[in-house]
Design a protein around this motif. Structure first.
Motif, PDB file in Angstrom:
ATOM      1  N   ARG A  72     -13.177  17.813 -18.531  1.00 19.41           N
ATOM      2  CA  ARG A  72     -12.808  18.795 -19.557  1.00 19.41           C
ATOM      3  C   ARG A  72     -14.015  19.476 -20.189  1.00 19.41           C
ATOM      4  NH1 ARG A  72      -8.648  15.045 -19.711  1.00 19.41           N
ATOM      5  NH2 ARG A  72      -9.572  13.742 -21.327  1.00 19.41           N
ATOM      6  N   GLN A  73     -15.202  18.927 -20.006  1.00 22.92           N
ATOM      7  CA  GLN A  73     -16.399  19.651 -20.439  1.00 22.92           C
ATOM      8  C   GLN A  73     -16.583  20.897 -19.575  1.00 22.92           C
ATOM      9  OE1 GLN A  73     -19.844  17.060 -20.626  1.00 22.92           O
ATOM     10  NE2 GLN A  73     -18.687  15.421 -21.632  1.00 22.92           N
ATOM     11  N   TYR A  74     -16.372  20.753 -18.278  1.00 17.70           N
ATOM     12  CA  TYR A  74     -16.485  21.898 -17.371  1.00 17.70           C
ATOM     13  C   TYR A  74     -15.326  22.877 -17.586  1.00 17.70           C
ATOM     14  CZ  TYR A  74     -20.122  19.457 -14.726  1.00 17.70           C
ATOM     15  OH  TYR A  74     -21.285  18.837 -14.348  1.00 17.70           O
ATOM     16  N   LEU A  75     -14.135  22.345 -17.760  1.00 11.07           N
ATOM     17  CA  LEU A  75     -12.979  23.225 -17.942  1.00 11.07           C
ATOM     18  C   LEU A  75     -13.040  23.948 -19.284  1.00 11.07           C
ATOM     19  CD1 LEU A  75     -10.265  20.871 -16.429  1.00 11.07           C
ATOM     20  CD2 LEU A  75     -11.462  22.770 -15.320  1.00 11.07           C
ATOM     21  N   GLY A  76     -13.572  23.280 -20.287  1.00 13.72           N
ATOM     22  CA  GLY A  76     -13.771  23.951 -21.567  1.00 13.72           C
ATOM     23  C   GLY A  76     -14.769  25.094 -21.442  1.00 13.72           C
ATOM     24  N   LYS A  77     -15.812  24.869 -20.641  1.00 14.21           N
ATOM     25  CA  LYS A  77     -16.790  25.928 -20.380  1.00 14.21           C
ATOM     26  C   LYS A  77     -16.122  27.090 -19.657  1.00 14.21           C
ATOM     27  CE  LYS A  77     -20.997  27.685 -19.862  1.00 14.21           C
ATOM     28  NZ  LYS A  77     -21.822  28.175 -21.001  1.00 14.21           N
ATOM     29  N   ALA A  78     -15.231  26.771 -18.724  1.00 12.95           N
ATOM     30  CA  ALA A  78     -14.522  27.819 -17.983  1.00 12.95           C
ATOM     31  C   ALA A  78     -13.691  28.683 -18.928  1.00 12.95           C
ATOM     32  CB  ALA A  78     -13.631  27.189 -16.910  1.00 12.95           C
ATOM     33  N   ILE A  79     -13.014  28.049 -19.858  1.00  9.99           N
ATOM     34  CA  ILE A  79     -12.227  28.799 -20.840  1.00  9.99           C
ATOM     35  C   ILE A  79     -13.141  29.688 -21.681  1.00  9.99           C
ATOM     36  CG2 ILE A  79     -10.788  28.579 -22.912  1.00  9.99           C
ATOM     37  CD1 ILE A  79      -9.640  26.008 -21.655  1.00  9.99           C
ATOM     38  N   GLN A  80     -14.278  29.143 -22.027  1.00  7.08           N
ATOM     39  CA  GLN A  80     -15.230  29.867 -22.882  1.00  7.08           C
ATOM     40  C   GLN A  80     -15.783  31.105 -22.191  1.00  7.08           C
ATOM     41  OE1 GLN A  80     -18.561  27.438 -24.138  1.00  7.08           O
ATOM     42  NE2 GLN A  80     -19.793  29.225 -24.681  1.00  7.08           N
ATOM     43  N   VAL A  81     -16.108  31.002 -20.893  1.00  3.65           N
ATOM     44  CA  VAL A  81     -16.781  32.114 -20.216  1.00  3.65           C
ATOM     45  C   VAL A  81     -15.796  33.103 -19.584  1.00  3.65           C
ATOM     46  CG1 VAL A  81     -18.792  30.683 -19.746  1.00  3.65           C
ATOM     47  CG2 VAL A  81     -17.005  30.897 -18.001  1.00  3.65           C
ATOM     48  N   ALA A  82     -14.524  32.743 -19.506  1.00  8.06           N
ATOM     49  CA  ALA A  82     -13.539  33.654 -18.903  1.00  8.06           C
ATOM     50  C   ALA A  82     -13.518  34.969 -19.676  1.00  8.06           C
ATOM     51  CB  ALA A  82     -12.160  33.003 -18.914  1.00  8.06           C
ATOM     52  N   ASP A  83     -13.667  36.076 -18.960  1.00 15.29           N
ATOM     53  CA  ASP A  83     -13.860  37.361 -19.643  1.00 15.29           C
ATOM     54  C   ASP A  83     -12.649  38.286 -19.566  1.00 15.29           C
ATOM     55  OD1 ASP A  83     -14.056  37.864 -16.956  1.00 15.29           O
ATOM     56  OD2 ASP A  83     -15.895  39.060 -17.062  1.00 15.29           O
ATOM     57  N   THR A  84     -11.526  37.789 -19.058  1.00 14.47           N
ATOM     58  CA  THR A  84     -10.278  38.554 -19.117  1.00 14.47           C
ATOM     59  C   THR A  84      -9.153  37.594 -19.473  1.00 14.47           C
ATOM     60  OG1 THR A  84      -9.576  38.201 -16.815  1.00 14.47           O
ATOM     61  CG2 THR A  84     -11.112  40.039 -17.229  1.00 14.47           C
ATOM     62  N   PRO A  85      -8.080  38.090 -20.039  1.00 11.28           N
ATOM     63  CA  PRO A  85      -6.951  37.203 -20.358  1.00 11.28           C
ATOM     64  C   PRO A  85      -6.408  36.481 -19.133  1.00 11.28           C
ATOM     65  CG  PRO A  85      -6.710  39.295 -21.506  1.00 11.28           C
ATOM     66  CD  PRO A  85      -7.857  39.461 -20.566  1.00 11.28           C
ATOM     67  N   GLU A  86      -6.401  37.142 -17.987  1.00  8.30           N
ATOM     68  CA  GLU A  86      -5.894  36.512 -16.765  1.00  8.30           C
ATOM     69  C   GLU A  86      -6.753  35.319 -16.375  1.00  8.30           C
ATOM     70  OE1 GLU A  86      -4.666  37.796 -12.224  1.00  8.30           O
ATOM     71  OE2 GLU A  86      -6.354  38.800 -13.203  1.00  8.30           O
ATOM     72  N   ARG A  87      -8.067  35.506 -16.383  1.00  5.00           N
ATOM     73  CA  ARG A  87      -8.966  34.412 -15.994  1.00  5.00           C
ATOM     74  C   ARG A  87      -8.936  33.285 -17.019  1.00  5.00           C
ATOM     75  NH1 ARG A  87     -13.575  38.673 -14.890  1.00  5.00           N
ATOM     76  NH2 ARG A  87     -12.443  39.871 -13.329  1.00  5.00           N
ATOM     77  N   LYS A  88      -8.791  33.655 -18.284  1.00  8.29           N
ATOM     78  CA  LYS A  88      -8.681  32.619 -19.308  1.00  8.29           C
ATOM     79  C   LYS A  88      -7.425  31.781 -19.088  1.00  8.29           C
ATOM     80  CE  LYS A  88     -10.324  33.636 -23.299  1.00  8.29           C
ATOM     81  NZ  LYS A  88     -11.490  32.700 -23.364  1.00  8.29           N
ATOM     82  N   ALA A  89      -6.333  32.429 -18.676  1.00  4.75           N
ATOM     83  CA  ALA A  89      -5.100  31.697 -18.390  1.00  4.75           C
ATOM     84  C   ALA A  89      -5.291  30.741 -17.217  1.00  4.75           C
ATOM     85  CB  ALA A  89      -3.957  32.676 -18.103  1.00  4.75           C
ATOM     86  N   VAL A  90      -6.053  31.161 -16.193  1.00  4.08           N
ATOM     87  CA  VAL A  90      -6.351  30.280 -15.061  1.00  4.08           C
ATOM     88  C   VAL A  90      -7.080  29.030 -15.549  1.00  4.08           C
ATOM     89  CG1 VAL A  90      -7.707  30.044 -12.946  1.00  4.08           C
ATOM     90  CG2 VAL A  90      -6.398  32.132 -13.361  1.00  4.08           C
ATOM     91  N   ALA A  91      -8.075  29.229 -16.403  1.00  2.27           N
ATOM     92  CA  ALA A  91      -8.861  28.101 -16.921  1.00  2.27           C
ATOM     93  C   ALA A  91      -8.014  27.212 -17.834  1.00  2.27           C
ATOM     94  CB  ALA A  91     -10.087  28.627 -17.666  1.00  2.27           C
ATOM     95  N   GLN A  92      -7.178  27.826 -18.648  1.00  4.23           N
ATOM     96  CA  GLN A  92      -6.309  27.043 -19.533  1.00  4.23           C
ATOM     97  C   GLN A  92      -5.314  26.207 -18.736  1.00  4.23           C
ATOM     98  OE1 GLN A  92      -4.988  30.451 -21.733  1.00  4.23           O
ATOM     99  NE2 GLN A  92      -6.415  30.089 -23.435  1.00  4.23           N
ATOM    100  N   ARG A  93      -4.846  26.757 -17.647  1.00  2.00           N
ATOM    101  CA  ARG A  93      -3.917  25.999 -16.803  1.00  2.00           C
ATOM    102  C   ARG A  93      -4.629  24.805 -16.170  1.00  2.00           C
ATOM    103  NH1 ARG A  93       0.680  28.894 -13.571  1.00  2.00           N
ATOM    104  NH2 ARG A  93       1.995  27.111 -13.087  1.00  2.00           N
ATOM    105  N   ALA A  94      -5.866  25.011 -15.748  1.00  2.00           N
ATOM    106  CA  ALA A  94      -6.643  23.901 -15.196  1.00  2.00           C
ATOM    107  C   ALA A  94      -6.843  22.817 -16.246  1.00  2.00           C
ATOM    108  CB  ALA A  94      -7.984  24.414 -14.680  1.00  2.00           C
ATOM    109  N   MET A  95      -7.066  23.221 -17.489  1.00  2.00           N
ATOM    110  CA  MET A  95      -7.214  22.248 -18.577  1.00  2.00           C
ATOM    111  C   MET A  95      -5.904  21.486 -18.781  1.00  2.00           C
ATOM    112  SD  MET A  95      -9.312  20.970 -20.876  1.00  2.00           S
ATOM    113  CE  MET A  95     -10.570  22.091 -21.529  1.00  2.00           C
ATOM    114  N   ALA A  96      -4.789  22.188 -18.716  1.00  2.00           N
ATOM    115  CA  ALA A  96      -3.485  21.520 -18.837  1.00  2.00           C
ATOM    116  C   ALA A  96      -3.332  20.451 -17.767  1.00  2.00           C
ATOM    117  CB  ALA A  96      -2.361  22.546 -18.734  1.00  2.00           C
ATOM    118  N   MET A  97      -3.729  20.779 -16.540  1.00  2.00           N
ATOM    119  CA  MET A  97      -3.622  19.814 -15.452  1.00  2.00           C
ATOM    120  C   MET A  97      -4.572  18.639 -15.636  1.00  2.00           C
ATOM    121  SD  MET A  97      -1.170  20.498 -13.455  1.00  2.00           S
ATOM    122  CE  MET A  97      -0.376  20.971 -15.006  1.00  2.00           C
TER     123      MET A  97
END
Length: 313
Positions: free
Chosen positions: A87-112
């Protein structure tokens, strides 16, 4: 460049999140993947999770804001049972995602990631964000799929009330699709009956479960969604298992998708109930090697590894 990044994410998630709705937009064969993703996926298929993780970390040394690399590293760590670090890596992914679509991808990975720990509450927290994103772009089908995914994690973790709530939301939301076709309506109705049957079985209400099994079969028999056929023996096996009819459960589970780690794990559990420890171990070994980052693997991998450790001791 932005379009390329989006394609890379979808390509990686073909392997890591098999039900990610974003993948529906283009088949993997038509997407260009970066070499490190191709190499990492191959290493994972060979069971070399440590090597795949090392490769992703090497990429992050020079591209620390790489969204695919952060999601890939987090996904592998979840498969290795190291959720906190994942979740340290996935949190970073959420942080750096630069569009709502990509942020949703990262948030879904965090959910999993939380799904791998059987944490229904935290999974729902992040799936809700993904659900909200699809609502903002009026993609009701993907909203429904997201709700169903959250529900699946919750039923597997034993939170049946929350599972029922999100399956109901998934059904209602999916049906909001404008100009919905009869086949799509049948799909959502089948999934809803399927879910209600499983929840009733888990609650010990056999009559209710069988009522929904019959309703699911009636929808399937229309022939509008033939690709859903493998999910019916899965349902029969699931309901029979929780009714304590392990012989009937085994017959149905062996007709279901044999490459599904959830089915493999349930088959192992069924053999264990029938007293066949060697066959149980065979199926637990299969389930333990899953490399997807989705609800099926999130349930199967941790449980199978625990079963292998306990039965081998």
């Amino acid at each position: 460049m932005k379009a390329t990044v989006a394609l890379i994410l979808r390509a990686f998630l073909v392997l890591s999140v098999s039900v990610t709705p974003l993948l529906a937009q283009a088949p993997a064969s038509q997407q260009e993947q970066p070499e490190f993703i191709k190499q990492g996926q191959q290493l994972m298929r060979e069971g070399k999770l440590d090597a795949a993780l090392a490769l992703y970390r090497q990429t992050l040394q020079t591209s620390q804001d790489s969204l695919p690399a952060n999601i890939a590293a987090g996904s592998v760590l979840d498969l290795m049972g190291q959720g906190e670090e994942a979740r340290q890596y996935l949190g970073k992914a959420i942080q750096v995602a630069d569009t709502p679509e990509r942020k949703a991808v990262a948030q879904r990975a965090m959910a999993m990631s939380y799904a791998f720990e059987g944490n229904c509450k935290k999974t729902v927290q992040y799936e809700q964000l993904v659900f909200n994103y699809y609502g903002s772009v009026k993609n009701f089908f993907q909203q429904g799929e997201t709700a169903d995914e959250a529900a699946r994690v919750c039923i597997d973790s034993g939170d049946l009330d929350t599972a029922y709530h999100w399956y109901e939301i998934g059904h209602e939301t999916g049906l909001k699709e404008p100009d919905i076709k009869p086949a799509r309506r049948d799909l959502w109705d089948f999934r809803w009956e399927h879910a209600q049957a499983r929840i009733a079985a888990r609650r010990g209400n056999q009559a209710e479960a069988q009522k929904h099994v019959a309703a699911a079969k009636a929808i399937l028999d229309k022939g509008t969604n033939p690709e859903q056929q493998p999910f019916f023996p899965y349902l029969g096996g699931y309901v029979a298992f929780y009714e304590g009819d392990y012989k009937a459960a085994l017959q149905d589970l062996l007709k279901a998708n044999q490459n599904d780690p959830f089915i493999q794990c349930m088959t192992g559990q069924t053999y264990e109930k029938l007293g066949d420890e060697q066959k149980a171990l065979e199926y637990y070994r299969k389930a333990s090697t899953a490399i997807a980052h989705n609800p099926a693997a999130a349930y199967a991998v941790p449980l199978a590894k625990k079963k292998l450790a306990s039965l081998a001791s």
